[in-house]
Design a protein around this motif. Structure first.
Motif, PDB file in Angstrom:
ATOM      1  N   ASN B 248       0.822  -1.223   0.000  1.00  0.00           N
ATOM      2  CA  ASN B 248       0.000   0.000   0.000  1.00  0.00           C
ATOM      3  C   ASN B 248       0.852   1.268   0.000  1.00  0.00           C
ATOM      4  O   ASN B 248       0.450   2.281  -0.547  1.00  0.00           O
ATOM      5  CB  ASN B 248      -0.895   0.032   1.233  1.00  0.00           C
ATOM      6  N   THR B 249       2.007   1.224   0.646  1.00  0.00           N
ATOM      7  CA  THR B 249       2.832   2.435   0.680  1.00  0.00           C
ATOM      8  C   THR B 249       3.804   2.481  -0.504  1.00  0.00           C
ATOM      9  O   THR B 249       4.308   3.533  -0.833  1.00  0.00           O
ATOM     10  CB  THR B 249       3.642   2.515   1.991  1.00  0.00           C
ATOM     11  N   ARG B 250       4.059   1.320  -1.129  1.00  0.00           N
ATOM     12  CA  ARG B 250       4.998   1.299  -2.262  1.00  0.00           C
ATOM     13  C   ARG B 250       4.319   1.574  -3.596  1.00  0.00           C
ATOM     14  O   ARG B 250       4.867   2.277  -4.437  1.00  0.00           O
ATOM     15  CB  ARG B 250       5.690  -0.074  -2.356  1.00  0.00           C
ATOM     16  N   ASP B 251       3.119   1.035  -3.801  1.00  0.00           N
ATOM     17  CA  ASP B 251       2.544   1.043  -5.149  1.00  0.00           C
ATOM     18  C   ASP B 251       1.628   2.231  -5.427  1.00  0.00           C
ATOM     19  O   ASP B 251       1.200   2.421  -6.554  1.00  0.00           O
ATOM     20  CB  ASP B 251       1.776  -0.259  -5.399  1.00  0.00           C
ATOM     21  N   PHE B 252       1.318   3.003  -4.394  1.00  0.00           N
ATOM     22  CA  PHE B 252       0.337   4.060  -4.601  1.00  0.00           C
ATOM     23  C   PHE B 252       0.892   5.463  -4.371  1.00  0.00           C
ATOM     24  O   PHE B 252       0.166   6.441  -4.482  1.00  0.00           O
ATOM     25  CB  PHE B 252      -0.876   3.818  -3.699  1.00  0.00           C
ATOM     26  N   PHE B 253       2.176   5.568  -4.031  1.00  0.00           N
ATOM     27  CA  PHE B 253       2.805   6.870  -3.839  1.00  0.00           C
ATOM     28  C   PHE B 253       3.973   6.986  -4.814  1.00  0.00           C
ATOM     29  O   PHE B 253       4.729   6.031  -4.977  1.00  0.00           O
ATOM     30  CB  PHE B 253       3.333   7.005  -2.412  1.00  0.00           C
ATOM     31  N   HIS B 254       4.125   8.151  -5.479  1.00  0.00           N
ATOM     32  CA  HIS B 254       5.248   8.259  -6.422  1.00  0.00           C
ATOM     33  C   HIS B 254       6.571   8.475  -5.696  1.00  0.00           C
ATOM     34  O   HIS B 254       7.627   8.143  -6.214  1.00  0.00           O
ATOM     35  CB  HIS B 254       4.992   9.351  -7.471  1.00  0.00           C
ATOM     36  N   GLY B 255       6.509   9.051  -4.475  1.00  0.00           N
ATOM     37  CA  GLY B 255       7.712   9.127  -3.649  1.00  0.00           C
ATOM     38  C   GLY B 255       8.743  10.154  -4.078  1.00  0.00           C
ATOM     39  O   GLY B 255       9.799  10.263  -3.461  1.00  0.00           O
ATOM     40  N   ALA B 256       8.463  10.900  -5.147  1.00  0.00           N
ATOM     41  CA  ALA B 256       9.437  11.885  -5.618  1.00  0.00           C
ATOM     42  C   ALA B 256       9.246  13.196  -4.853  1.00  0.00           C
ATOM     43  O   ALA B 256       8.122  13.541  -4.492  1.00  0.00           O
ATOM     44  CB  ALA B 256       9.257  12.118  -7.109  1.00  0.00           C
ATOM     45  N   PRO B 317      -7.533   7.099  -3.484  1.00  0.00           N
ATOM     46  CA  PRO B 317      -8.142   7.341  -2.165  1.00  0.00           C
ATOM     47  C   PRO B 317      -7.572   6.456  -1.060  1.00  0.00           C
ATOM     48  O   PRO B 317      -7.641   6.816   0.102  1.00  0.00           O
ATOM     49  CB  PRO B 317      -9.628   7.072  -2.400  1.00  0.00           C
ATOM     50  N   GLN B 318      -6.991   5.297  -1.428  1.00  0.00           N
ATOM     51  CA  GLN B 318      -6.418   4.456  -0.377  1.00  0.00           C
ATOM     52  C   GLN B 318      -5.273   5.164   0.353  1.00  0.00           C
ATOM     53  O   GLN B 318      -4.952   4.822   1.489  1.00  0.00           O
ATOM     54  CB  GLN B 318      -5.927   3.119  -0.948  1.00  0.00           C
ATOM     55  N   ASN B 319      -4.665   6.171  -0.289  1.00  0.00           N
ATOM     56  CA  ASN B 319      -3.569   6.898   0.346  1.00  0.00           C
ATOM     57  C   ASN B 319      -4.019   7.611   1.616  1.00  0.00           C
ATOM     58  O   ASN B 319      -3.190   7.913   2.482  1.00  0.00           O
ATOM     59  CB  ASN B 319      -2.961   7.909  -0.631  1.00  0.00           C
ATOM     60  N   LEU B 320      -5.331   7.865   1.727  1.00  0.00           N
ATOM     61  CA  LEU B 320      -5.845   8.509   2.941  1.00  0.00           C
ATOM     62  C   LEU B 320      -5.542   7.672   4.182  1.00  0.00           C
ATOM     63  O   LEU B 320      -5.388   8.203   5.277  1.00  0.00           O
ATOM     64  CB  LEU B 320      -7.357   8.712   2.817  1.00  0.00           C
ATOM     65  N   TYR B 322      -2.885   5.982   4.684  1.00  0.00           N
ATOM     66  CA  TYR B 322      -1.436   5.817   4.903  1.00  0.00           C
ATOM     67  C   TYR B 322      -0.739   7.165   4.949  1.00  0.00           C
ATOM     68  O   TYR B 322       0.165   7.441   4.179  1.00  0.00           O
ATOM     69  CB  TYR B 322      -0.838   4.890   3.823  1.00  0.00           C
ATOM     70  N   GLN B 323      -1.214   8.023   5.859  1.00  0.00           N
ATOM     71  CA  GLN B 323      -0.681   9.385   5.953  1.00  0.00           C
ATOM     72  C   GLN B 323       0.444   9.510   6.972  1.00  0.00           C
ATOM     73  O   GLN B 323       1.229  10.444   6.904  1.00  0.00           O
ATOM     74  CB  GLN B 323      -1.812  10.353   6.311  1.00  0.00           C
ATOM     75  N   ALA B 324       0.507   8.616   7.942  1.00  0.00           N
ATOM     76  CA  ALA B 324       1.553   8.706   8.968  1.00  0.00           C
ATOM     77  C   ALA B 324       1.931   7.301   9.406  1.00  0.00           C
ATOM     78  O   ALA B 324       1.069   6.440   9.554  1.00  0.00           O
ATOM     79  CB  ALA B 324       1.037   9.494  10.166  1.00  0.00           C
ATOM     80  N   VAL B 325       3.245   7.077   9.589  1.00  0.00           N
ATOM     81  CA  VAL B 325       3.704   5.734   9.953  1.00  0.00           C
ATOM     82  C   VAL B 325       3.313   5.429  11.395  1.00  0.00           C
ATOM     83  O   VAL B 325       2.751   4.390  11.697  1.00  0.00           O
ATOM     84  CB  VAL B 325       5.218   5.614   9.755  1.00  0.00           C
ATOM     85  N   GLY B 326       3.610   6.357  12.288  1.00  0.00           N
ATOM     86  CA  GLY B 326       3.243   6.113  13.676  1.00  0.00           C
ATOM     87  C   GLY B 326       3.987   7.041  14.607  1.00  0.00           C
ATOM     88  O   GLY B 326       4.725   7.898  14.151  1.00  0.00           O
TER      89      GLY B 326
END
Lengths: 243, 326
Positions: B248-256, B317-320, B322-326
């Motif tokens: 979920n954190t690898r495939d849905f965020f471009h990370g740039a 929308p799934q990125n909602l 995964y906004q903070a690791v913890g």
């Protein structure tokens, strides 16, 4: 039509992750193969999970509350992940409404994960197929198990009974009653996916106390209490009756 | 979304292949009605179709790198009734086969005149094959675009502009390649192709900028409030349930970084549109092979960046969740 689903009570979920670990344990030991992990014992461990518990804080300090939020496949009644699958590996069962992936047909194109707004599908990095919650389809029908154990592993593991399991389309069922009577709701209703899993909202226990309940105007004790001494200069009955 | 290079290469390469075929066929159509000179069947259309097939094959090859199980790829033809991806998997090889047939008919001169229209226009076999292939070319653009446009909650993609942009950008790059190809043969069609390439690039500029403006003003329907169902705008994530990342954190965020993200936008806006337009205009009339080849190379490089940006810009929308690791 039967639609099996989970109803998750956010009011009693304490965020212990027992559902996460029991899910992982059951499904990594299943006949469909393990739910694989990468680097499980070294830097940056990562792996495939069907279920996650997340934590959110609502409100502003000091008036905040913590919400623990378990998230797994919602087994939508109109699942957007199913029609996009080019091979038919992703399907919804007619009999009980469970959305499943046929691991032997999946080509690992990840298109279904793009088409799920909830982010509940995860690719297995070893088997290279898409995986997701199966509602423990390999245990809920297993007649070798005692009847009370024919439930998803997460439901059995929950120490606070925050997870209910049953047919949400049967009005007599425990889950349908919970949704009906305790305000069960669906996630992201704006996309028309009609998730079968429901969440029960947090509710606070409040009592309302009015001032007149603390000091009663008609308190019967008032009749018997000692009356205050009259003022020394105040006229007394003697002033009028002396002769 | 995380831009996958396999898909970036797939969509840009087959776009070039489709555009190149459309260019060849446009040239042939115009020569039938005698607006432009008739080209040599063997060298021009035969070799041209071969180049188109090479581009399409490279695109198809790139697509296999996207699959977890490429050996099961054939299964993807099963659900053409519901899945645009399945439809693309069927139409792409069909289109490749038809382009190859079109090329072979030209190359070996197996091209009998079938009938004569109004006693002037001679309709030969390749023209009929080409007409069917053109239908497939546009169907393929539709399928490719709809794969993205049909996901309604990826609001940056869910617009008819997605299909229009795939079509116009693919056609523009194909016509630019056709220009360079014609120039290398010293063909009289060079300026004809260059004119079309110019027009298509300008049209693509308009629709791509329109989609960028649309996406800048987009209002996302899903919020953290609808995602977890709590009616309060003051929600913060305290834990996503794990520390070191997942699918979920690898495939849905471009990370740039934001600077790279913006830089790539301006890079493609300059390399796909103004530079090729200037080069095409410069080359017209001189039939300079190098100028046209440079125009194509720069435009293709820009299209890779355009496709990267297309993916990176889409907010799932799934990125909602995964906004903070913890």
């Amino acid at each position: 039509m039967t639609q099996l689903a989970l109803v998750i009570d956010l009011n009693v979920c304490v965020g212990c992750h027992a559902c996460v670990t029991s899910c992982k344990e059951w499904n990594t030991s299943g006949s469909a193969g393990s739910l694989s992990d990468m680097n499980p014992f070294s830097r940056d461990p990562t792996g495939t999970f069907f279920n996650r518990v997340q934590t959110f804080e609502v409100g502003e300090f000091p008036n905040t509350e913590t919400v623990h939020f378990p998230k797994s496949c919602l087994h939508c009644e109109d699942p957007p992940c199913v029609p996009v699958c080019p091979t038919g590996a992703s399907y919804k069962r007619e009999a009980d409404g469970i959305v499943l992936v046929d691991y032997d047909k999946c080509i690992g194109c990840k298109y279904c994960a793009w088409a799920c707004p909830y982010g509940v599908r995860e690719i297995d990095e070893h088997q290279k197929v898409m995986k997701k919650c199966t509602l423990c389809v390999d245990r809920i029908y297993d007649t070798a198990l005692p009847e009370k154990e024919r439930k998803p592993a997460c439901v059995l593991a929950c120490p606070t009974s925050a997870r209910l399991f049953g047919d949400v389309n049967d009005p007599e069922s425990e889950v349908a009653e919970a949704i009906r009577e305790r305000g069960g709701y669906q996630l992201m209703p704006e996309w028309g996916t009609r998730p079968a899993n429901h969440y029960l909202p947090r509710s606070k226990t409040r009592i309302t106390i009015h001032d007149d309940e603390l000091t009663r105007v008609d308190n019967p004790l008032n009749k018997e209490r000692q009356l205050p001494m009259p003022d020394k200069d105040a006229p007394t009955l003697d002033d009028f009756t002396s002769w | 979304m995380h831009p996958a290079f396999s898909v970036i290469f797939l969509t840009t390469l087959i776009g070039v292949g489709q555009g190149l075929f459309l260019a060849l066929y446009t040239g042939q159509l115009y020569s039938v009605v005698e607006v432009v000179p008739v080209e040599d069947s063997h060298h021009h259309y035969g070799i041209g179709a071969l180049i188109a097939v090479v581009f399409l094959s490279l695109g198809l090859l790139a697509s296999f790198f996207h699959l977890g199980h490429p050996e099961r790829g054939w299964r993807a033809i099963a659900r053409w009734r519901t899945s645009w991806l399945s439809r693309e998997v069927i139409v792409l090889p069909a289109f490749m086969g038809m382009v190859a047939l079109y090329g072979l008919v030209h190359y070996f001169d197996l091209n009998p005149v079938l009938f004569t229209l109004r006693e002037t226009f001679r309709i030969d076999l390749s023209l009929v094959i080409g007409a069917l292939t053109t239908v497939l070319a546009f169907t393929l653009f539709l399928c490719t675009g709809m794969i993205y446009a049909c996901i309604k909650f990826l609001q940056e993609w869910a617009t008819p502009l997605t299909v229009v942009n795939y079509t116009l950008l693919g056609a523009a790059s194909g016509f630019t390649l056709a220009t360079a190809f014609a120039a290398s043969q010293g063909s009289q069609l060079t300026d004809f192709y260059a004119g079309w390439a110019l027009l298509l690039t300008l049209a693509a500029l308009v629709t791509r900028v329109a989609s960028l403006i649309r996406n800048q003003r987009i209002k996302h329907k899903s919020t953290l409030s609808t995602a977890i169902g709590i009616r309060d705008s003051r929600i913060r994530q305290k834990s996503q349930g794990f520390m070191t990342g997942s699918f979920n954190t690898r495939d849905f965020f471009h990370g740039a970084p934001q600077a790279v993200f913006k830089g790539i936008k301006w890079f493609f806006l300059i390399t796909v549109f103004p530079i090729p337009i200037v080069l095409l205009a410069l080359g017209m009339g001189h039939s300079g092979v190098a100028v046209f080849a440079l125009a194509f190379a720069i435009q293709y490089l820009g299209l890779l960046a355009d496709r990267w940006f297309f993916f990176a810009q889409a907010n799932h929308p799934q990125n909602l969740y995964y906004q903070a690791v913890g």
